[in-house]
Motif scaffolding. Sequence first.
Motif, PDB file in Angstrom:
ATOM      1  N   GLU A 185      40.749  23.268  38.156  1.00  0.00           N
ATOM      2  CA  GLU A 185      40.005  24.231  37.962  1.00  0.00           C
ATOM      3  C   GLU A 185      40.731  25.449  36.962  1.00  0.00           C
ATOM      4  N   LEU A 186      42.046  25.027  37.423  1.00  0.00           N
ATOM      5  CA  LEU A 186      43.090  26.033  36.422  1.00  0.00           C
ATOM      6  C   LEU A 186      43.159  25.550  35.191  1.00  0.00           C
ATOM      7  N   ASP A 187      42.333  24.612  34.635  1.00  0.00           N
ATOM      8  CA  ASP A 187      42.450  24.030  33.178  1.00  0.00           C
ATOM      9  C   ASP A 187      41.550  25.203  32.419  1.00  0.00           C
ATOM     10  N   VAL A 188      40.421  25.913  33.314  1.00  0.00           N
ATOM     11  CA  VAL A 188      39.687  26.932  32.724  1.00  0.00           C
ATOM     12  C   VAL A 188      39.747  28.429  33.168  1.00  0.00           C
ATOM     13  N   LEU A 189      40.764  28.488  34.173  1.00  0.00           N
ATOM     14  CA  LEU A 189      40.897  29.764  34.752  1.00  0.00           C
ATOM     15  C   LEU A 189      42.481  30.177  34.246  1.00  0.00           C
ATOM     16  N   HIS A 190      42.520  31.265  34.527  1.00  0.00           N
ATOM     17  CA  HIS A 190      43.700  32.273  34.151  1.00  0.00           C
ATOM     18  C   HIS A 190      44.420  32.471  35.270  1.00  0.00           C
ATOM     19  N   PRO A 191      45.539  32.047  35.891  1.00  0.00           N
ATOM     20  CA  PRO A 191      46.019  32.255  37.427  1.00  0.00           C
ATOM     21  C   PRO A 191      46.137  33.752  37.553  1.00  0.00           C
ATOM     22  N   GLN A 192      46.824  34.624  36.566  1.00  0.00           N
ATOM     23  CA  GLN A 192      47.066  35.853  36.654  1.00  0.00           C
ATOM     24  C   GLN A 192      46.045  36.767  36.676  1.00  0.00           C
ATOM     25  N   ASP A 193      44.844  36.316  36.023  1.00  0.00           N
ATOM     26  CA  ASP A 193      43.555  37.278  35.967  1.00  0.00           C
ATOM     27  C   ASP A 193      42.758  37.213  37.222  1.00  0.00           C
ATOM     28  N   ASN A 194      41.797  38.185  37.452  1.00  0.00           N
ATOM     29  CA  ASN A 194      41.051  38.220  38.505  1.00  0.00           C
ATOM     30  C   ASN A 194      39.583  37.894  38.176  1.00  0.00           C
ATOM     31  N   PRO A 195      38.671  37.542  39.065  1.00  0.00           N
ATOM     32  CA  PRO A 195      37.368  37.298  38.625  1.00  0.00           C
ATOM     33  C   PRO A 195      36.418  38.169  37.598  1.00  0.00           C
ATOM     34  N   LEU A 196      36.689  39.380  38.031  1.00  0.00           N
ATOM     35  CA  LEU A 196      36.048  40.567  36.900  1.00  0.00           C
ATOM     36  C   LEU A 196      36.372  40.163  35.589  1.00  0.00           C
ATOM     37  N   GLU A 197      37.965  40.191  35.524  1.00  0.00           N
ATOM     38  CA  GLU A 197      38.436  39.965  33.982  1.00  0.00           C
ATOM     39  C   GLU A 197      37.913  38.591  33.426  1.00  0.00           C
ATOM     40  N   HIS A 198      37.892  37.662  34.043  1.00  0.00           N
ATOM     41  CA  HIS A 198      37.077  36.272  33.527  1.00  0.00           C
ATOM     42  C   HIS A 198      35.864  36.761  33.362  1.00  0.00           C
ATOM     43  N   MET A 199      35.089  37.197  33.872  1.00  0.00           N
ATOM     44  CA  MET A 199      33.681  37.644  33.659  1.00  0.00           C
ATOM     45  C   MET A 199      33.407  38.367  32.257  1.00  0.00           C
ATOM     46  N   ILE A 200      34.285  39.478  32.224  1.00  0.00           N
ATOM     47  CA  ILE A 200      34.359  40.356  31.155  1.00  0.00           C
ATOM     48  C   ILE A 200      34.545  39.647  30.042  1.00  0.00           C
ATOM     49  N   ARG A 201      35.874  38.926  30.055  1.00  0.00           N
ATOM     50  CA  ARG A 201      36.265  37.926  28.729  1.00  0.00           C
ATOM     51  C   ARG A 201      34.990  37.172  28.562  1.00  0.00           C
ATOM     52  N   LEU A 202      34.351  36.494  29.333  1.00  0.00           N
ATOM     53  CA  LEU A 202      33.469  35.380  28.963  1.00  0.00           C
ATOM     54  C   LEU A 202      32.232  36.186  28.533  1.00  0.00           C
ATOM     55  N   ALA A 203      31.712  37.299  29.064  1.00  0.00           N
ATOM     56  CA  ALA A 203      30.741  38.180  28.371  1.00  0.00           C
ATOM     57  C   ALA A 203      30.815  38.644  26.903  1.00  0.00           C
ATOM     58  N   LYS A 204      32.169  38.934  26.684  1.00  0.00           N
ATOM     59  CA  LYS A 204      32.550  39.282  25.255  1.00  0.00           C
ATOM     60  C   LYS A 204      32.341  38.223  24.179  1.00  0.00           C
TER      61      LYS A 204
END
Length: 663
Positions: free
Chosen positions: A388-407
Amino acid sequence: MINLKNVTLRRGTKVLLDQASVTLNPGEKVGLVGRNGAGKSTLFALFNGTLHEDGGDFEMPKAWRMAQVAQNMPETDQPASDFVLEGDTRLAELRQRLIAAEESGDGMEMAHVYTDLADAGDHDALPRAEALILGLGFRVDELNNPVNSFSGGWRMRLQLARALMCPSDILLLDEPTNHLDLDALVWLEAWLQRYAGTMIVISHDREFLDAVTNVTLHIDHAKLTRYGSNYSGFEILRAQQMELQQASFAKQQDKIAHLQKFINRFKAQASKAKQAQSRVKALERMEKVAPLLADAEFTFGFKEPNNLPNPMLAISEASFGYIVDDEPKAILQGVSKSVLAGQRIGILGANGQGKSTLVKTIARTMPLLAGTLTEGKGLNIGYFAQQELDVLHPQDNPLEHMIRLAKELGSGEPSREQDLRNYLGTFNFSGDMVKQAVGTMSGGEKARLVLAMIVWQRPNLLLLDEPTNHLDLATREALSMALNEFEGTVMLVSHDRALLRAVCDEFWMVGRGKVEPFDGDLDDYQKYLLEESKRLREVAKNSAKDAAANPPAPPAQVVVVAAPVAAAASTPAVSSGEQRKMDAQRRQQMAAQTRPLKKELEQNEQRMAAIEKEKSALEQQLSTPLPPAEIAEAGRRLKALSDEVAVLEERWLALTAQLEATA
């Protein structure tokens, strides 16, 4: 037997078991199931003695030898074979005793230890250890590689082999299939089916549980319920119980009606035939899995894709592989395939053959080495990486992942922070969890976040590489249902056979540098794996026999003799008498080599004949009325004899091959 009577277990302030009672009998194979966080691992800690009950009584025979898989990552330069061999703690203890006896010159102690070593199987300990390593997917040339030279997943396989090597009366296995591919999983099932002791296993693989267990222990609402069946039997019995309570199927009625409406509307349209067939599969499973889905942490569905290009992909004469030191290293070559809208493709093949490489290249995370890969117009890929960490950033939280994806996606989906919070809540990320660093989350939570991100993207092609590794059974069923309702195309790599059966309509075989259609179902593939494993073992045996029969010749010694050139001009011929003498010597040497083999072969055949005679007598005995204790004893003896016959037959094959080689 193992007996829990009114046991209470706590972790901190949370009560995981509240006055729970259950009895497990010797020799039973138990599947321990329940939702994530229900207390399965805590109950294991009670069994292995690292935790003690907070109330009630827990009893387990003190004389039982226990084996379990160490959860720590091994860090050692030991050869893999030696590391696994040390799992036999009895053998290791006896070898230390022998060293001490030899150093002290205690002849009597040495005699006792030699006898004990023979009883402990010292003579074939190394072949047994190597068989475990090879069965779990390692190559013959890796048997003596240092443990530290392997990746984390392979080192955990060595920990599993080490646990299986340990002689035990009770075996505890916590998610043993997580690091295995399908061929190693099939081998492990066969091994565990022969295990004679008591086994308790935690697993989220329903087909694995069905294959190796005959009792299911369910943790639910801090209670333990015992079911005298494998997982499928437990599921049916529990569904019946919930149905009697009139609570289990109500939640699913709207979903069933929705599926049926889709089937009725589109089953006659060729363009929607595959999607309608997927709904039929989902509907067939709905009644059975409704109670389990009712307990799932969340249920979800994939959004309808904005478009469905057809074909999705066109692959022509392609090579897939890696770039090593600026040089291409091809694993798969000459691949020509098309991926059409609505296809459900399961990708099969042994570990290391290129399944993940194929998926990563299609997902655009690795370059294509040669050939062409043409994407359909409007192709939108949703990729679930094996790690999973191939596509996730360990230091970021779920909301930050979704904000980045939405942008990244731009307009078309609501992207206000509150909208994203609400969306994450549907995947069970609520409250403070949306601000928790991904690196601190469990594997199941990371998998849920990846699924949430994929669903948000509205893909039309799903590339799923081992998506179930960290999902519990209920969430796996939710994923299976969602995939069957998905409008687009699915390409799935998984060792979860239940998911492959439920979702996939066709299979591709990846192996020996090729990608080809697999003509058959998963049962056929399982037979193929067993036959291939047997073939590879025979190849390894023959290689070992050839090496033993033909040792490398010693280097020639060059002797310089000062003599007239004419003296070396010819070699004297061997007389007929000398030739007969040499032939006789060769025959004597061959007879000396084959004599012990023939003797062992004769003893082997005599023992097999004696076993068949004893088995016939036991079977005759079981056909007459007997007390329960005698029936149980006769059954255990029959199983032991059958296991011994399997070992003898394998040795018989090896002996006959050796005799043929020396003929």
